[in-house]
Design a protein around this motif. Structure first.
Motif, mmCIF file in Angstrom:
data_model
loop_
_atom_site.group_PDB
_atom_site.id
_atom_site.type_symbol
_atom_site.label_atom_id
_atom_site.label_comp_id
_atom_site.label_asym_id
_atom_site.label_seq_id
_atom_site.Cartn_x
_atom_site.Cartn_y
_atom_site.Cartn_z
ATOM 1 N N LEU A 49 -13.084 9.131 30.842
ATOM 2 C CA LEU A 49 -14.102 10.742 31.514
ATOM 3 C C LEU A 49 -15.231 10.517 32.186
ATOM 4 N N GLN A 50 -15.970 11.544 32.416
ATOM 5 C CA GLN A 50 -16.823 11.763 33.223
ATOM 6 C C GLN A 50 -18.333 11.019 32.371
ATOM 7 N N HIS A 51 -18.539 9.699 32.612
ATOM 8 C CA HIS A 51 -19.942 9.160 32.185
ATOM 9 C C HIS A 51 -21.315 10.099 31.969
ATOM 10 N N ALA A 52 -21.198 9.752 30.510
ATOM 11 C CA ALA A 52 -22.688 11.470 31.241
ATOM 12 C C ALA A 52 -24.048 10.909 31.445
ATOM 13 N N SER A 53 -24.538 11.321 31.913
ATOM 14 C CA SER A 53 -25.797 10.873 33.105
ATOM 15 C C SER A 53 -27.138 11.333 32.357
ATOM 16 N N SER A 54 -28.195 10.778 33.205
ATOM 17 C CA SER A 54 -29.518 10.766 32.418
ATOM 18 C C SER A 54 -29.699 12.094 31.979
ATOM 19 N N SER A 55 -29.427 12.969 33.157
ATOM 20 C CA SER A 55 -29.819 14.732 32.731
ATOM 21 C C SER A 55 -28.562 15.804 31.639
ATOM 22 N N THR A 56 -27.523 14.734 31.290
ATOM 23 C CA THR A 56 -26.783 15.641 29.703
ATOM 24 C C THR A 56 -27.758 15.533 28.807
ATOM 25 N N SER A 57 -27.506 16.360 28.308
ATOM 26 C CA SER A 57 -28.126 17.295 27.050
ATOM 27 C C SER A 57 -26.776 16.245 25.637
ATOM 28 N N ILE A 58 -27.752 15.662 24.569
ATOM 29 C CA ILE A 58 -26.895 14.724 23.552
ATOM 30 C C ILE A 58 -25.866 15.250 22.694
ATOM 31 N N PRO A 59 -25.725 17.140 22.470
ATOM 32 C CA PRO A 59 -24.535 17.019 22.629
ATOM 33 C C PRO A 59 -22.865 16.652 23.132
ATOM 34 N N ASP A 60 -23.607 16.837 24.964
ATOM 35 C CA ASP A 60 -23.354 16.661 25.829
ATOM 36 C C ASP A 60 -22.314 14.880 25.632
ATOM 37 N N ARG A 61 -23.140 14.569 25.580
ATOM 38 C CA ARG A 61 -22.773 12.874 25.352
ATOM 39 C C ARG A 61 -22.344 12.804 24.431
ATOM 40 N N LEU A 62 -22.450 13.100 22.719
ATOM 41 C CA LEU A 62 -21.739 13.403 21.539
ATOM 42 C C LEU A 62 -20.461 13.778 22.464
ATOM 43 N N LEU A 63 -20.255 15.109 22.836
ATOM 44 C CA LEU A 63 -18.654 15.133 23.145
ATOM 45 C C LEU A 63 -18.413 14.138 23.467
ATOM 46 N N ASN A 64 -18.603 13.527 24.510
ATOM 47 C CA ASN A 64 -18.053 12.691 25.152
ATOM 48 C C ASN A 64 -17.152 11.678 24.981
ATOM 49 N N THR A 65 -18.082 11.086 24.098
ATOM 50 C CA THR A 65 -17.685 9.898 23.327
ATOM 51 C C THR A 65 -16.604 10.031 21.818
ATOM 52 N N ILE A 66 -16.983 11.441 21.118
ATOM 53 C CA ILE A 66 -15.576 11.454 20.909
ATOM 54 C C ILE A 66 -14.251 11.181 21.366
ATOM 55 N N MET A 67 -14.170 12.346 22.666
ATOM 56 C CA MET A 67 -13.182 12.708 23.530
ATOM 57 C C MET A 67 -12.629 11.050 24.148
ATOM 58 N N GLN A 68 -13.595 10.504 24.005
ATOM 59 C CA GLN A 68 -13.472 8.717 24.238
ATOM 60 C C GLN A 68 -12.349 7.813 23.565
ATOM 61 N N GLN A 69 -13.102 9.121 21.531
ATOM 62 C CA GLN A 69 -11.675 8.531 20.920
ATOM 63 C C GLN A 69 -10.105 8.868 20.998
ATOM 64 N N ILE A 70 -10.335 10.351 21.065
ATOM 65 C CA ILE A 70 -9.002 11.053 21.206
ATOM 66 C C ILE A 70 -8.044 10.469 21.972
ATOM 67 N N VAL A 71 -8.418 10.588 23.405
ATOM 68 C CA VAL A 71 -8.171 10.639 24.939
ATOM 69 C C VAL A 71 -7.202 9.133 24.800
ATOM 70 N N PRO A 72 -5.910 9.175 24.539
ATOM 71 C CA PRO A 72 -5.288 8.289 24.081
ATOM 72 C C PRO A 72 -4.920 7.216 25.618
ATOM 73 N N SER A 73 -4.969 6.358 25.264
ATOM 74 C CA SER A 73 -4.731 5.016 26.534
ATOM 75 C C SER A 73 -3.701 4.734 28.063
ATOM 76 N N ASP A 74 -4.165 4.526 28.802
ATOM 77 C CA ASP A 74 -2.957 4.337 29.144
ATOM 78 C C ASP A 74 -1.689 3.556 29.312
ATOM 79 N N ILE A 75 -1.478 2.717 28.408
ATOM 80 C CA ILE A 75 -0.742 1.349 27.775
ATOM 81 C C ILE A 75 0.475 1.918 27.205
ATOM 82 N N GLY A 76 1.364 1.965 27.387
ATOM 83 C CA GLY A 76 2.656 2.256 26.519
ATOM 84 C C GLY A 76 2.765 0.923 24.849
#
Length: 393
Positions: A60-87
């Motif tokens: 995931l692309q990390h949220a920069s300081s100029s990213t809004s709060i909703p964008d940071r929240l979406l990135n955090t949610i995607m962090q929990q959804i995206v599966p890991s690369d461990i089989g």
């Protein structure tokens, strides 16, 4: 004295001086307070780096300081959804598109949305070219199709002209339209069939500027419509290829796939030997003309006729029947290995005896006969019989 232009009157933004007046609070800041602020900044920076590393692990692309709060929240949610690369077995799944091999930005919803808007605003020229090809091959304007066939014939008969195509394209489709924009035809009240462009004298109009399509405009939504239809066309083509091609090449039917492999191997060897004997110019010429004529409305009505469809299916059935008969007669895949159950005996002999004792111990028996110690017996041979045929007994 020349009159001042508008640009000389206007004040540029960078010419306005900025004066910083220190306040009493900033003057009263002690070195201790500065060190505390620096320690807080270092702590926050450390947490940000940890979060950045964790997001990059998930791609995931990390949220920069100029990213809004909703964008940071979406990135955090995607962090929990995206599966890991461990089989499932605990090993890392090999991914050729990983950032270890190519340094590309990770997945980010704000970046995805921004790139889609930019892409959709600039993809219109591709769809215009696609629709022109459709009009040519569907014979909407017969003169355009015949002109294309004439140019295609010249290229097939003289392939050396292929290098002229991009030059002519740049000349007539880039340079000439740009020149006509700078030298437009004079306005006239009398309509004429041919516009009289003036090629002499200084330019009378500004050059054209290529700008992306504005968002929420009519062309922007047309591009979205065409992009949607193109995605559907690609999906249909992909599914059709998987449906009609994959069963023949994935060795689900080992005899059929082996036959295709045999034909491809024979054709490859023949192409290495006799490819220079094939009239490639005539082959490409006939292929292009047949493919273009197949799009004519009369040819399409003939191909979609019921009788033509019936004959086509009958011919395909005969070919399949002949191919299946040839496969059944000549292609013999490896049979399943035969499994048999055998019984092996281990015969042992007594040390004090020169012949085989009557006591027989199999490979699964640990005790010896007659209650004697196991050291008095030693292995003699393995045999499918419970006795040795060469034994004096």
């Amino acid at each position: 004295m020349d009159e001042p232009t508008s640009s000389a009157v206007a004040n540029p933004s960078d010419s306005v001086p900025v004066i910083a007046i220190p306040s009493a609070r900033s003057d009263a800041t002690t070195p201790t307070d500065t060190e505390r602020q620096g320690g807080k900044r270092a702590t926050l920076k450390g947490h940000a780096n940890k979060l950045k590393g964790k997001l990059e692990d998930y791609g995931l692309q990390h949220a920069s300081s100029s990213t809004s709060i909703p964008d940071r929240l979406l990135n955090t949610i995607m962090q929990q959804i995206v599966p890991s690369d461990i089989g499932e077995d605990g090993t890392e799944v090999e991914d050729e598109r990983s950032r270890k091999y190519v340094d590309r930005p990770g997945f980010s919803l704000p970046l995805m949305s921004n790139n889609f808007r930019r892409f959709n605003a600039r993809i219109g020229v591709v769809f215009i070219f696609q629709f022109r090809l459709i009009r040519i091959f569907s014979w909407r304007i017969p003169t355009h199709t015949l002109s294309f066939l004439a140019l295609y014939t010249f290229l097939c008969l003289s392939p050396s002209l292929l290098g002229v195509v991009p030059l002519v394209f740049a000349l007539f489709f880039v340079m000439v339209p740009a020149f006509l924009v700078r030298h437009p035809a004079p306005a006239s009240d009398q309509p004429s069939s041919v516009e009289q462009y003036s090629i002499h004298g200084p330019p009378t109009a500004l050059p054209s500027k290529s700008k992306p399509t504005p968002e929420l405009s009519r062309d922007f939504f047309r591009n979205m419509r065409d992009l949607q239809n193109s995605m559907d066309d690609f999906s249909r083509l992909h599914d059709s290829v998987i449906k009609f091609v994959k069963p023949y090449v994935d060795f689900s039917d080992e005899a059929l796939s082996s036959t295709i492999f045999l034909f491809l191997a024979a054709l490859s060897c023949s192409a290495f030997i006799a490819s220079h004997l094939i009239p490639w110019r005539a082959a490409f010429l006939l292929t292009g003309w047949i493919a273009t004529l197949a799009g004519h409305p009369d040819v399409q009505s003939f191909l979609q006729n019921t009788q033509t469809q019936t004959r086509f299916h009958q011919t395909c059935s005969k070919i399949k029947t002949w191919l299946q008969d040839w496969i059944d007669d000549d292609i013999i895949p490896d049979a399943t290995p035969e499994i048999r159950e055998v019984e092996v005996f281990e015969l042992q002999k007594h040390r004090a005896s020169t012949f085989i004792s009557d006591n027989i111990i199999t490979s699964t028996t640990t005790a010896t006969a007659g209650g004697s110690s196991s050291r008095e017996w030693e292995p003699w041979l393995f045999t499918p019989n419970p006795y040795d045929p060469l034994s004096p007994i």
